[in-house]
Write an enzyme that holds these catalytic residues in place. Sequence first.
Site, PDB file in Angstrom:
ATOM      1  N   ASP A 291      -1.042  -2.933   6.428  1.00  0.00           N
ATOM      2  CA  ASP A 291      -1.685  -1.827   5.726  1.00  0.00           C
ATOM      3  C   ASP A 291      -3.196  -1.706   5.911  1.00  0.00           C
ATOM      4  O   ASP A 291      -3.704  -0.634   6.195  1.00  0.00           O
ATOM      5  CB  ASP A 291      -1.383  -1.925   4.233  1.00  0.00           C
ATOM      6  CG  ASP A 291       0.076  -1.666   3.921  1.00  0.00           C
ATOM      7  OD1 ASP A 291       0.911  -1.860   4.813  1.00  0.00           O
ATOM      8  OD2 ASP A 291       0.385  -1.287   2.791  1.00  0.00           O
ATOM      9  N   LYS A 292      -3.948  -2.769   5.691  1.00  0.00           N
ATOM     10  CA  LYS A 292      -5.404  -2.670   5.755  1.00  0.00           C
ATOM     11  C   LYS A 292      -5.967  -3.176   7.069  1.00  0.00           C
ATOM     12  O   LYS A 292      -7.164  -3.034   7.321  1.00  0.00           O
ATOM     13  CB  LYS A 292      -6.047  -3.454   4.596  1.00  0.00           C
ATOM     14  CG  LYS A 292      -5.551  -3.049   3.229  1.00  0.00           C
ATOM     15  CD  LYS A 292      -5.662  -1.542   3.007  1.00  0.00           C
ATOM     16  CE  LYS A 292      -4.972  -1.123   1.732  1.00  0.00           C
ATOM     17  NZ  LYS A 292      -3.511  -1.344   1.743  1.00  0.00           N
TER      18      LYS A 292
ATOM     19  N   CYS B 155       6.784  -3.229   7.401  1.00  0.00           N
ATOM     20  CA  CYS B 155       7.951  -2.776   6.629  1.00  0.00           C
ATOM     21  C   CYS B 155       8.505  -1.470   7.183  1.00  0.00           C
ATOM     22  O   CYS B 155       7.767  -0.570   7.560  1.00  0.00           O
ATOM     23  CB  CYS B 155       7.596  -2.654   5.159  1.00  0.00           C
ATOM     24  SG  CYS B 155       7.260  -4.248   4.382  1.00  0.00           S
TER      25      CYS B 155
ATOM     26  N   GLU C 177      -2.637  -0.358  -5.586  1.00  0.00           N
ATOM     27  CA  GLU C 177      -1.465   0.475  -5.339  1.00  0.00           C
ATOM     28  C   GLU C 177      -0.537   0.425  -6.547  1.00  0.00           C
ATOM     29  O   GLU C 177      -0.342  -0.619  -7.150  1.00  0.00           O
ATOM     30  CB  GLU C 177      -0.712  -0.008  -4.097  1.00  0.00           C
ATOM     31  CG  GLU C 177      -1.459   0.255  -2.811  1.00  0.00           C
ATOM     32  CD  GLU C 177      -0.658  -0.133  -1.586  1.00  0.00           C
ATOM     33  OE1 GLU C 177       0.363  -0.831  -1.745  1.00  0.00           O
ATOM     34  OE2 GLU C 177      -1.047   0.252  -0.479  1.00  0.00           O
TER      35      GLU C 177
ATOM     36  N   SER D   2       1.412   2.874  -2.828  1.00  0.00           N
ATOM     37  CA  SER D   2       1.962   2.288  -1.617  1.00  0.00           C
ATOM     38  C   SER D   2       2.575   3.396  -0.772  1.00  0.00           C
ATOM     39  O   SER D   2       3.009   4.425  -1.294  1.00  0.00           O
ATOM     40  CB  SER D   2       3.037   1.267  -1.988  1.00  0.00           C
ATOM     41  OG  SER D   2       3.872   0.992  -0.892  1.00  0.00           O
TER      42      SER D   2
END
Length: 613
Positions: free
Chosen positions: A123-124, A197, A493, A519
């Site tokens: 994600d980041k 994911c 999130e 999210s």
Amino acid sequence: MIPLRSKVTTVGRNAAGARALWRATGTKENEFGKPIVAIVNSYTQFVPGHVHLKNVGDIVADAVRKAGGVPKEFNTIAVDDGIAMGHGGMLYSLPSREIIADSVEYMVNAHTADAMVCISNCDKITPGMLNAAMRLNIPVVFVSGGPMEAGKAVVVDGVAHAPTDLITAISASASDAVDDAGLAAVEASACPTCGSCSGMFTANSMNCLTEALGLSLPGNGSTLATHAARRALFEKAGETVVELCRRYYGEEDESVLPRGIATKKAFENAMALDMAMGGSTNTILHILAAAQEGEVDFDLADIDELSKNVPCLSKVAPNSDYHMEDVHRAGGIPALLGELNRGGLLNKDVHSVHSNDLEGWLDDWDIRSGKTTEVATELFHAAPGGIRTTEAFSTENRWDELDTDAAKGCIRDVEHAYTADGGLVVLRGNISPDGAVIKSAGIEEELWNFTGPARVVESQEEAVSVILTKTIQAGEVLVVRYEGPSGGPGMQEMLHPTAFLKGSGLGKKCALITDGRFSGGSSGLSIGHVSPEAAHGGVIGLIENGDIVSIDVHNRKLEVQVSNEELQRRRDAMNASEKPWQPVNRNRVVTKALRAYAKMATSADKGAVRQVD
């Protein structure tokens, strides 16, 4: 000819000390004077999206060396948002983006690297490396670790479950209809392999967007982490970055630099893709941040305009049972870009690290173009292996046929779009004069108008409590404030609140608005990024229990039905209070590291980047 940045440490008598140290790292005599390519890896055993990357850097390095460069690898940190979710660890997720960007800048500038290959995934990490690339503006190629395979489960009563993922497991944990044995079956199958994911969550959304920005190779966003076909992407990335060095340093071609590729028109194309694929709301935050770091004139107003004109062409988990392996089978990002291009919705005068023009790029890689290369067709036949593994390149399975159904398949054409508007919508009103964001692809259109009384909480933890204790009622709007970039700090999130609402049967009966974020796995009537945030004096900080909140996605409105006079009275009272614009009775440990971020963080409409000027 432009001198190599690394020349200061590799050439001349003054560089003798630096050369001695380079030799101690294994640098050979004949390598001095060649471009030094930083292999920016993010391997860690903490994160499934990165657990398989340990040896990938060697693959890239070998390709760099064969192409005439000098590879030098280092690692960044990587936070797993899923593991950090629902407790104090999530406070660190968004700030880690800035730490990653800073660490890349520090390493690359301190050691005068000439170029980078960024091996990101989750994600980041991709956004952090993207911010660094836009700051540094040296030749770069992005190549991610690839998506996880979707899980398969059978619940204990023998009924076959739909493909599973992390969100399935979290939602099931809050559902009274799922017993412990059923939950265990879902949990055991939800995340079966290494990789990011498996749905169109934040990580996969961002890795897809690097394709549209022109900074990664075709197939980067959708080729599974486990598939042998992904090895070629790593090899090609190493080869390509050395060619970019030749063009920039040897031919003075600035068009190959990140700011020459990721122009405003490229950012517009990337966000058009985001609207079409129903990407995570976090992508807006990260794209705005990257534009700011690269001094690109691209802001929330541009995104709002795009969302009015670009249709939603694909719905992927958490908004359907499709996962990234299905997107790949349908032709991946080139197929989506191809449909947008045929609809006249892309800027054509853009280029990429692998192609000098958009038309040629899509002719070669869009499986629906009629001109697709054999290499592209072969790549998009790559299928999941269906076995639990943490090993990259562990399967060579192939789809028997590709999904080219533009009417009902995973990727539709413009004529058969899910909605005429994009999958992400910017809402404005007295609650969010600077904007708020909703993933419209995640909700049925009959829910696009929602009005209800506010249930106000001042932390994610309190939000979870009112859901799990069944305090919140159908028809209410859950307002979660003081969770913005400064107020949290860290802009947590809200995956647990949205997943628990869904698991409690309230996913279509309640709305949630917050100055925090969601999210990529969140769905339902979830509105985030409310700007200004409560800690910056936003109206969300003035809402009281029972105030009527109205949401109108069609007309892009987010309002609280309270008069301007009453809001001003509340503002005056807040300003006169002992601790204005701070949460009441919130018990949260905020460390010095988090306070430092909070002091500099902007609201979400600016990408939550730090303001240091």
